[in-house]
Write an enzyme that holds these catalytic residues in place. Structure first.
Site, mmCIF file in Angstrom:
data_model
loop_
_atom_site.group_PDB
_atom_site.id
_atom_site.type_symbol
_atom_site.label_atom_id
_atom_site.label_comp_id
_atom_site.label_asym_id
_atom_site.label_seq_id
_atom_site.Cartn_x
_atom_site.Cartn_y
_atom_site.Cartn_z
ATOM 1 N N LYS A 3 1.000 -1.496 0.204
ATOM 2 C CA LYS A 3 -0.099 0.289 0.358
ATOM 3 C C LYS A 3 0.709 1.046 0.403
ATOM 4 C CE LYS A 3 -3.743 -2.101 2.426
ATOM 5 N NZ LYS A 3 -4.751 -2.143 3.799
ATOM 6 N N TYR A 43 -13.069 -2.572 -3.513
ATOM 7 C CA TYR A 43 -12.759 -2.075 -1.936
ATOM 8 C C TYR A 43 -14.609 -2.503 -2.081
ATOM 9 C CZ TYR A 43 -8.661 -2.550 0.442
ATOM 10 O OH TYR A 43 -7.037 -2.651 0.672
ATOM 11 N N ASN A 106 -1.938 -0.316 7.073
ATOM 12 C CA ASN A 106 -1.586 -1.637 7.695
ATOM 13 C C ASN A 106 -0.492 -2.366 6.908
ATOM 14 O OD1 ASN A 106 -3.291 -2.185 5.566
ATOM 15 N ND2 ASN A 106 -4.624 -2.939 7.649
ATOM 16 N N HIS A 109 -1.950 -5.631 1.370
ATOM 17 C CA HIS A 109 -2.860 -5.751 1.598
ATOM 18 C C HIS A 109 -3.088 -7.581 0.840
ATOM 19 C CE1 HIS A 109 -6.890 -6.843 -0.938
ATOM 20 N NE2 HIS A 109 -6.419 -7.365 -1.650
ATOM 21 N N GLU A 120 -9.286 -9.417 -8.809
ATOM 22 C CA GLU A 120 -8.361 -8.782 -7.963
ATOM 23 C C GLU A 120 -7.535 -8.595 -9.295
ATOM 24 O OE1 GLU A 120 -7.192 -8.769 -3.657
ATOM 25 O OE2 GLU A 120 -9.240 -8.701 -3.192
HETATM 26 P P1 IDP Z 1 -8.299 -7.159 5.474
HETATM 27 O O1 IDP Z 1 -7.144 -5.951 4.686
HETATM 28 O O2 IDP Z 1 -6.689 -7.638 6.685
HETATM 29 O O3 IDP Z 1 -7.966 -7.865 4.244
HETATM 30 P P2 IDP Z 1 -10.771 -5.670 5.648
HETATM 31 O O4 IDP Z 1 -11.871 -6.129 6.597
HETATM 32 O O5 IDP Z 1 -10.130 -6.512 4.059
HETATM 33 O O6 IDP Z 1 -8.662 -6.278 6.316
HETATM 34 O O7 IDP Z 1 -10.499 -4.523 5.077
HETATM 35 C C1 IDP Z 1 -9.740 -4.138 4.064
HETATM 36 C C2 IDP Z 1 -8.839 -2.468 4.180
HETATM 37 O O8 IDP Z 1 -9.682 -1.655 5.014
HETATM 38 C C3 IDP Z 1 -7.685 -2.776 5.953
HETATM 39 O O9 IDP Z 1 -6.438 -3.331 5.144
HETATM 40 C C4 IDP Z 1 -7.666 -1.218 6.378
HETATM 41 O O10 IDP Z 1 -6.482 -1.077 5.575
HETATM 42 C C5 IDP Z 1 -9.204 -0.817 6.278
HETATM 43 N N1 IDP Z 1 -9.765 -1.040 7.638
HETATM 44 C C6 IDP Z 1 -10.379 -2.057 8.044
HETATM 45 N N2 IDP Z 1 -11.021 -2.074 8.810
HETATM 46 C C7 IDP Z 1 -11.137 -0.579 9.553
HETATM 47 C C8 IDP Z 1 -11.585 0.379 10.537
HETATM 48 O O11 IDP Z 1 -11.772 0.314 11.133
HETATM 49 N N3 IDP Z 1 -11.069 1.830 10.231
HETATM 50 C C9 IDP Z 1 -9.960 1.791 9.193
HETATM 51 N N4 IDP Z 1 -9.678 1.404 8.084
HETATM 52 C C10 IDP Z 1 -10.423 0.085 8.587
HETATM 53 MG MG MG Z 2 -10.298 -7.728 2.947
#
Ligand code: IDP
Ligand code: MG
Length: 143
Positions: A3, A43, A106, A109, A120
């Site tokens: 990212k 997303y 984080n 992805h 994707e």
């Molecule tokens: P993942 O990346 O571990 O699969 P997902 O639930 O698919 O997690 O969420 C996609 C991305 O959305 C996360 O990696 C993060 O960058 C963002 N995200 C998810 N939950 C939150 C939140 O509660 N606050 C802010 N960003 C979030």
């Molecule tokens: Mg995800």
């Protein structure tokens, strides 16, 4: 995908290295800044979430490194290598556990199922983008 924060923080080599060293095969890779349209489509399952706009802002804020990795059980294994969505819950030794401190930054992805991996790949690379090659190490990684 690395990212924008991972790219800005100089973590591209570190992150790619973890997948390379595990033994997966790189089939495609590119550096570019995604459009909002692409990020929103990628997303779309999260479009009702309160953080959706911030998430799209984040993913489109600079270049990302999109990759396709192949190998035995790659999707589930990559999710383990990446660690929990919230880096504070991610185990040490995982990418997020070692390199990040907040869900909204984080660094990486990973597709959550083989089906989404296919979806994707099509979305980020389009048709015919996968490079077909045989790693010379294959007999030393798989029997
Ligand atoms: P993942 O990346 O571990 O699969 P997902 O639930 O698919 O997690 O969420 C996609 C991305 O959305 C996360 O990696 C993060 O960058 C963002 N995200 C998810 N939950 C939150 C939140 O509660 N606050 C802010 N960003 C979030
Ligand atoms: Mg995800």
């Amino acid at each position: 995908m690395v990212k924008p924060d991972g790219v800005q923080r100089g973590l591209v080599g570190e992150i790619i290295g973890r997948f390379e060293k595990k033994g997966f095969t790189l089939r495609a890779l590119k550096l570019f800044t995604p459009s909002r349209e692409l990020a929103e489509e990628h997303y779309k399952d999260l479009s009702a979430k309160p953080f959706f706009k911030d998430l799209v802002d984040y993913i489109t804020s600079g270049p990302v490194v999109a990759m396709v990795w192949e190998g035995n059980g790659v999707v589930a294994s990559a999710r383990k290598l990446i660690g929990a969505t919230n880096p504070l819950n991610a185990e040490p030794g995982t990418i997020r556990g070692d390199l990040a401190i907040q869900t909204g930054r984080n660094v990486v992805h990973g597709s959550d199922s083989p089906e989404n991996g296919e979806r994707e790949t099509g979305l980020w690379f389009g048709e015919g983008a996968l490079v077909d090659w045989e790693p010379s190490l294959k007999p030393w990684l798989t029997e």
